[in-house]
Write an enzyme that holds these catalytic residues in place. Structure first.
Site, PDB file in Angstrom:
ATOM      1  CG  ASP A  23      25.233 126.014  52.214  1.00 43.22           C
ATOM      2  OD1 ASP A  23      26.218 125.976  51.439  1.00 43.22           O
ATOM      3  OD2 ASP A  23      25.184 125.406  53.308  1.00 43.22           O
ATOM      4  CE  LYS A 224       7.937 126.489  39.819  1.00 40.80           C
ATOM      5  NZ  LYS A 224       7.356 126.210  41.142  1.00 40.80           N
ATOM      6  CG  ASP A 249       3.017 120.879  44.043  1.00 41.54           C
ATOM      7  OD1 ASP A 249       1.957 120.570  43.447  1.00 41.54           O
ATOM      8  OD2 ASP A 249       3.618 121.938  43.837  1.00 41.54           O
TER       9      ASP A 249
END
Ligand SMILES: O=C(O)[C@H](O)[C@H](O)COP(=O)(O)O
Ligand SMILES: [Mg+2]
Length: 302
Positions: A23, A224, A249
């Site tokens: 979702d 991240k 990536d």
């Protein structure tokens, strides 16, 4: 050691089934959606298709050079539908973390190695800062007399900075070396930056001279694959982790971010990480899925 196999999405059936599984998609930007001002082939169509299917899109970038508003302007300039609340850059996440998690004192300042993305987001949170563009001109001689400790500097925040120089390193070093309570924060730790079909030194490589000189690791890396960024997102959007997928990536930031957050992950091969890295017997970070490019999903559009 159990070998995890990453599923390559090569057929339309596999691609359609993948999209239907989720979702919400957390989309990395550099090396996935674009390379600077160039949107990668098929990405416009894919993002439009995901929205037409009612998917929640969140744009999660370690790039600290732009504020959320500046990123929104970039999305609009490149003809990609996006909303400011869907955008999570490491500059925004760093300002949010300083304000809402560290409760950074209002009478203290942040010394910034970085660009307007960071200073705009700090200002938006009412956090005082010095450095950044004010120090873009480095020392002209070995006169260090003006570089002195400043007890009002409560943190050094280092992000991507095209104008990084010795003056900035010397000031950041002095604030951190003279005051053990001064926090050492990085917006992110990416060693390289994908651009022009190649890679260049990234934020982690720009902060490395400070880590070496101080012989000290940063107190916290916000972006991240670390928790502060994910906490910020999950708290704001109450995501169902079982129906959420990170698309990136880079194995050591994007895919590790998904693994750390207990969400699924899809690696695209248009940025830093390569197929041979996930097929190697000793692969340590393996995405659940991978595909050559985000734009390849355009093949399933009815
Ligand atoms: O060096 C950097 O800061 C990173 O390479 C860059 O910002 C990565 O951005 P992302 O791929 O997370 O959009
Ligand atoms: Mg990227």
């Amino acid at each position: 050691m159990t070998t995890t196999i990453s599923i390559k999405l090569e057929t339309d059936v596999a691609r359609r089934e993948f999209i239907d599984k989720f979702d919400a998609f957390l989309l990395d930007c550099d090396g996935v959606i674009w390379e600077e001002e160039i949107v990668l082939p098929g990405v416009h169509e894919t993002l439009k298709y995901l929205r037409s299917k009612g998917k929640q899109l969140l744009f999660v970038t370690n790039n600290s050079t732009r504020s959320r508003d500046a990123y929104l302007a970039k999305f609009q300039r490149l003809g990609i539908e996006a909303y400011v609340d869907e955008i999570f850059g490491s500059a925004y996440a760093s300002a949010y973390y300083l304000k809402n998690v560290l409760d950074f004192p209002s009478d203290k300042k942040v010394y910034v190695i970085g660009e307007s993305g960071i200073t705009d987001e700090l200002a938006a949170e009412g956090i005082q800062y010095i450095g950044s563009a004010a120090d873009n001109e480095s020392l002209k001689s070995m006169d260090f007399s003006k570089i002195v400790p400043d007890p009002e500097v409560g943190a050094v925040l280092c992000g991507f900075d095209l104008y990084v120089n010795y003056l900035k390193f010397a000031k950041a070093f002095t604030y951190l070396h003279s005051n053990p309570n001064c926090l050492f924060l990085l917006t992110n730790n990416d060693t390289t930056y994908p651009a022009n079909g190649s890679i260049f030194p990234g934020t982690g490589s720009l902060a490395a001279p400070l880590v070496t000189a101080l012989n000290r690791k940063p107190h916290c890396v916000i972006g991240k694959p670390n928790k502060p960024m994910l906490d910020c997102i999950v708290k704001k959007f109450h995501l169902d982790v079982k129906r959420t997928c990170m698309i990136g990536d880079r194995l050591d930031t994007d895919i590790q971010f998904g693994i750390n957050g207990g969400i699924s992950s899809l690696l695209v091969l248009t940025g830093v990480s390569q197929e041979k890295e996930i097929l190697a017997n000793d692969a340590s970070i393996v995405p659940d899925y991978y595909i050559k490019s985000l734009g390849d999903f355009a093949t399933i559009i009815e």
